[in-house]
Design a protein around this motif. Structure first.
Motif, PDB file in Angstrom:
ATOM      1  N   UNK A   7       0.832  -1.203   0.000  1.00  0.00           N
ATOM      2  CA  UNK A   7       0.000   0.000   0.000  1.00  0.00           C
ATOM      3  C   UNK A   7       0.870   1.257   0.000  1.00  0.00           C
ATOM      4  N   UNK A   8       1.912   1.264   0.809  1.00  0.00           N
ATOM      5  CA  UNK A   8       2.813   2.422   0.852  1.00  0.00           C
ATOM      6  C   UNK A   8       3.481   2.642  -0.497  1.00  0.00           C
ATOM      7  N   UNK A   9       3.786   1.552  -1.210  1.00  0.00           N
ATOM      8  CA  UNK A   9       4.477   1.662  -2.499  1.00  0.00           C
ATOM      9  C   UNK A   9       3.602   2.274  -3.583  1.00  0.00           C
ATOM     10  N   UNK A  10       2.277   2.280  -3.403  1.00  0.00           N
ATOM     11  CA  UNK A  10       1.377   2.868  -4.397  1.00  0.00           C
ATOM     12  C   UNK A  10       1.490   4.385  -4.427  1.00  0.00           C
ATOM     13  N   UNK A  11       2.011   4.962  -3.361  1.00  0.00           N
ATOM     14  CA  UNK A  11       2.285   6.401  -3.292  1.00  0.00           C
ATOM     15  C   UNK A  11       1.039   7.234  -3.601  1.00  0.00           C
ATOM     16  N   UNK A  12      -0.059   6.901  -2.943  1.00  0.00           N
ATOM     17  CA  UNK A  12      -1.303   7.647  -3.082  1.00  0.00           C
ATOM     18  C   UNK A  12      -1.409   8.688  -1.963  1.00  0.00           C
ATOM     19  N   UNK A  13      -2.376   9.613  -2.003  1.00  0.00           N
ATOM     20  CA  UNK A  13      -2.395  10.747  -1.057  1.00  0.00           C
ATOM     21  C   UNK A  13      -2.536  10.376   0.415  1.00  0.00           C
TER      22      UNK A  13
END
Length: 376
Positions: free
Chosen positions: A209-215
């Protein structure tokens, strides 16, 4: 959307921050009242702004898709305009209904087929379709489609479900950011951590999830029947991995004690139906503990609901009057108790924020946790 980390408590991981959206700012930690079908039960939007002092509310993608439907919402200019709410809003994805309506759905790689609980019609929610629906609703913060596995859950199933949720998150991200905003303001997508009650899966999911780099990032799949110590352990695990410069949203949690414990781990955002659902059953939360307003001991108690509160409702109505309304089955009881509980939850997170900024959160929490769990 931007997030600013303003301060971290010296003796815990509790954080004070600021989220800025196109519909306004949100001071964190924050509790978000749940407005499933565009309405927080028993309350008007005026109640939410003037008495509860809510900064952001939730809408439910599944239920809003069924009623009033995306065509009506688009004609209205989005849910904000439809319900006359000019502050920030968040929508879930329908993923919780995958969990709660287990008898009426089928899950495949393509998505989730629901049997409509209203008229029995079938609907396929793919990640792309969910993004389309949430875009039509128009919330400032949107959630990816996920599967919330039950507790307890077999390891292999939890692992398979987690990886499918990850693949769905990628599809959601690609579809959402391939198009311009529908109503002229930004809609920000949050992915969701899953993995059941297994620490290795939770670690993998948090890293993905952190790697998706979403807001921002959400912690899902908790508060579904697991013991509180497991919920706390898994929440803390994710908070240790998630980036510090983005908001952390713990979905569907919880009691006042849950909020304080998870704030101490670094959670920024919460939502739960508990304060309004319990209000409708006569339970109210106070600084000294939990009261059942249907109890006879309040029959001639003419003291205010909470004389220390800055909420007009708490000062205006007595315990005896609220008990009378519940015994007489008057709808006003639901409104008064719901305003009280939501105001209390918002007061609690605002107090937590003050103590974080003063570096006194840990000692304040220790005192409050003992009080808040007490049945008066």
């Amino acid at each position: 959307m931007t997030y600013t980390l303003q301060h971290t408590d010296e003796k815990s991981n509790a954080r004070a921050g600021l989220i800025q959206t196109d519909h306004g700012q949100i001071e964190t930690p924050i509790f978000m009242p749940v407005g499933t079908v565009g309405s927080v039960k028993a309350l008007s939007q005026k109640d939410l702004t003037e008495h509860v002092k809510a900064e952001i509310i939730l809408g439910n993608t599944y239920h809003l898709f069924l009623r009033p439907g995306t065509e009506i919402l688009e004609q209205a200019g989005g849910l904000h305009k439809f319900i006359s709410w000019d502050k920030p809003m968040l929508t879930d994805s329908g993923g919780y209904q995958v969990y709660s309506l287990a008898q009426n759905r089928k899950i495949t790689e393509q998505g989730v087929t629901f049997t409509n609980h209203i008229d029995g019609a079938k609907h396929l929610f793919t990640p792309e379709r969910v993004m389309d629906i949430e875009r039509s609703i128009g919330a400032d913060i949107m959630m990816v489609l996920d599967e919330c596995p039950p507790y307890p859950c077999d390891y292999d199933y939890a692992k398979k479900s987690m990886h499918m949720t990850h693949r769905w998150a990628v599809r959601c991200k690609e579809h959402h950011y391939s198009r311009p905003p529908l109503y002229g303001y930004d809609q920000n997508l949050f992915p969701i951590i899953q993995g059941g009650a297994y620490k290795d899966l939770r670690t993998q999911s948090t890293e993905f999830v952190a790697s998706l780099d979403l807001p921002g990032n959400a912690i899902g799949g908790l508060s579904v029947g697991e013991p509180h110590d497991i919920m706390y352990e898994l929440t803390d695990l994710s908070c240790q991995i998630l980036p510090k410069d983005k908001p952390r949203y713990l979905m569907g949690v919880g009691t006042p004690v849950n909020l304080l414990e998870c704030i101490s781990m670094g959670v920024d955002m919460f939502d739960c139906v508990l304060p309004t659902r319990n209000a409708r059953h006569g339970l109210i939360y106070t600084r000294e503990g939990i009261r059942n307003m249907k109890n006879k001991k309040y029959e001639n108690d003419f003291t205010p609901l909470d004389p220390d509160s800055d909420c007009l409702v708490d000062q205006m109505y007595s315990k005896a009057y609220l008990r009378h309304l519940f015994k007489a089955q008057e709808y006003l009881a639901f409104t008064i108790a719901s305003i009280h509980n939501l105001h209390f939850f918002l007061w609690l997170v605002k107090e937590a924020r003050k103590h974080i900024q003063d570096n006194t959160f840990a000692s304040w929490k220790a005192v409050m946790v003992e009080k808040l769990a007490t049945r008066l």
